[in-house]
Design an enzyme around this catalytic site. Structure first.
Site, PDB file in Angstrom:
ATOM      1  CG  ASN A  86      13.688   3.335  -1.501  1.00 36.23           C
ATOM      2  OD1 ASN A  86      12.862   2.434  -1.363  1.00 36.23           O
ATOM      3  ND2 ASN A  86      14.483   3.715  -0.515  1.00 36.23           N
ATOM      4  CG  ASP A 133       3.913  -0.549  -5.531  1.00 35.70           C
ATOM      5  OD1 ASP A 133       4.760  -0.102  -4.736  1.00 35.70           O
ATOM      6  OD2 ASP A 133       2.829  -1.021  -5.157  1.00 35.70           O
ATOM      7  CD  GLU A 151       7.596  -2.872   6.231  1.00 35.83           C
ATOM      8  OE1 GLU A 151       6.494  -2.906   6.815  1.00 35.83           O
ATOM      9  OE2 GLU A 151       8.620  -3.438   6.672  1.00 35.83           O
ATOM     10  CG  ASP A 154       6.300  -0.589  -1.527  1.00 36.65           C
ATOM     11  OD1 ASP A 154       6.165  -0.129  -2.672  1.00 36.65           O
ATOM     12  OD2 ASP A 154       5.763  -1.642  -1.160  1.00 36.65           O
ATOM     13  CG  HIS A 155       3.867   0.287   3.313  1.00 36.38           C
ATOM     14  ND1 HIS A 155       3.320  -0.619   2.440  1.00 36.38           N
ATOM     15  CD2 HIS A 155       4.456  -0.451   4.303  1.00 36.38           C
ATOM     16  CE1 HIS A 155       3.560  -1.847   2.866  1.00 36.38           C
ATOM     17  NE2 HIS A 155       4.249  -1.771   3.989  1.00 36.38           N
ATOM     18  CG  ASP A 158       1.860   1.340  -2.303  1.00 35.27           C
ATOM     19  OD1 ASP A 158       2.167   1.570  -3.485  1.00 35.27           O
ATOM     20  OD2 ASP A 158       2.169   0.290  -1.712  1.00 35.27           O
TER      21      ASP A 158
END
Length: 416
Positions: A86, A133, A151, A154-155, A158
């Site tokens: 992260n 990323d 997860e 990350d999203h 984004d």
């Protein structure tokens, strides 16, 4: 452990929900924690339980992914094993945002010419973000620190990066001279990202197309470099056969990409979900997520077209960022809904910012629209950060992990 208990801890106590995982908090840290944390935990015990059971599923690969894999594997091998996945993601996002803000500073109406180094910085910032990323998941597996939090994080990054990337591209090609096209390109980008997770919410699987994020990012990097090489004369030149300005070529590519991507997304959505009777993964209507993004875009269009002072035309960057933060938050809530197999609720504080602009126009701009836009921008950003910090801290506490540090032994391990 549900994650509810630690929100009642006193300042100075060991605080497992601290974003960086430090054990002791100063008075200033405690104040900041209360400021950027929701008064009540955003996730219920049932949601946290279902989050533990979540497994990441993806399908497909894009055109450039096999070619980039070698570079990504080499890059992750250079990263020290003590660096948390992260942390890699947030560093990349921070660089991406800072380099785009440089362009916003020099080109507030997306019609100005920025210094050449600013375009180079933006291209480098996007390449760095793309690289970091791509390796955060590899770092998670390499250090055995994969988790549902990774997860989600990350999203979430984004979703915010998408806003800045599309805005930076519009500035690079000076699309502010064509406000309708700029509006379309920016909202098409956020809409497509939302749809990608909408179909994931329906099918349970994140699908990658032959032309996906990596290809788009490389294309945008090229746009920034062309801004360095050609400058304004290049974007103002005419394309011979089409007889349109060169700056509209990226916009036309956006139209084609939107049609192509949305066709694939809606084919999955309308085919039916994995839930009961073809419902979503949470057992809700497959069309229910449209209410959220539909509301954002409808408000954005109405405020744009009804403004008596040409609010969007004069302040496109502030406008896009305001609604971009709103879109990022509802996208994050959609990702959370998917990972926790829960329903998305329409009532949300994210809509307060756009509602302020709408009401101000309804009452004939009782307050200067520019001032209200700034208020909406600050509120929407604060609302997004507050939600993200609260969700990440609650999940980290529940899973007994840190957001930005790797524990010696990881109790929960999923695909990142």
């Amino acid at each position: 452990m549900s994650g509810h208990r630690s929100t009642r801890k006193r300042c100075g106590d060991s605080h497992p929900e601290s974003p960086v995982g430090f054990g002791h908090m100063s008075t200033t840290g405690c104040i900041l924690n209360k400021l950027f944390q929701l008064p009540t935990p955003p996730l219920s015990r049932h949601q946290l339980k279902r989050l533990e059971e979540h497994r990441y599923q993806s399908a497909g690969r894009s055109l450039l992914e096999p070619l980039m894999q070698g570079y990504w594997e080499w890059l992750v091998g250079r990263v020290p094993s003590w660096i948390a996945p992260n942390l890699i993601t947030i560093i990349g996002l921070s660089i991406n945002i800072c380099t785009t803000i440089l362009l916003v500073f020099y080109c507030p109406t997306a019609t100005e010419q920025a210094p050449l180094w600013a375009y180079i910085a933006c291209a480098c910032g996007l390449f760095i973000y793309q690289s970091l990323d791509a390796i955060d998941g590899k770092q998670a597996r390499r250090t055995n620190s994969s988790s549902p939090l990774g997860e989600l994080f990350d999203h979430g990054c984004d979703s915010l990066s998408t806003v800045f990337v599309v805005l930076g591209t519009c500035i690079a090609v000076q699309l502010g001279t064509n406000p309708d096209w700029m509006f379309f390109c920016c909202f098409a980008g956020t809409f497509m990202f939302y749809c990608a997770h909408w179909q994931t919410y329906v099918s349970g699987t994140l699908r990658f197309g032959i032309i996906d994020v990596t290809e788009v990012q490389i294309f945008i990097i090229i746009m920034h470099l062309l801004a360095v090489i050609g400058g304004p004369p290049f974007w103002q030149s005419m394309i011979p056969v089409l007889n349109i300005q060169m700056k509209l070529f990226p916009a036309l590519c956006t139209v084609a990409g939107t049609i192509f991507s949305c066709t694939n997304y809606f084919r999955v959505i309308f085919t039916g979900g994995v839930g009961k009777n073809g419902s979503t993964i949470a057992g809700t209507s497959v069309l229910s997520p449209f209410l959220h993004i539909g509301s954002v875009i409808t408000l954005a269009v109405m405020i744009y077209k009804k403004s008596a002072v040409q609010l969007f035309e004069k302040h496109p960057c502030l406008y896009i960022l305001t609604f971009g933060f709103v879109s990022a938050k509802i996208t994050n809530k959609l990702v959370v809904a998917h990972m926790t197999k829960s329903e998305m609720h329409l009532h949300d504080t994210a809509f307060i910012g756009p509602a302020l602009l709408f009401l101000d126009q309804y009452f004939n701009s009782f307050i200067d629209e520019y001032i209200v836009l700034w208020i909406a921008l600050v509120f929407s950003f604060f609302d997004l950060i507050r939600y993200c910090v609260s969700v990440c801290n609650q999940i980290a506490s529940h899973l007994h992990i840190h957001v930005f540090r790797i524990k010696t032994s990881t109790a929960h391990s999923n695909h990142h």
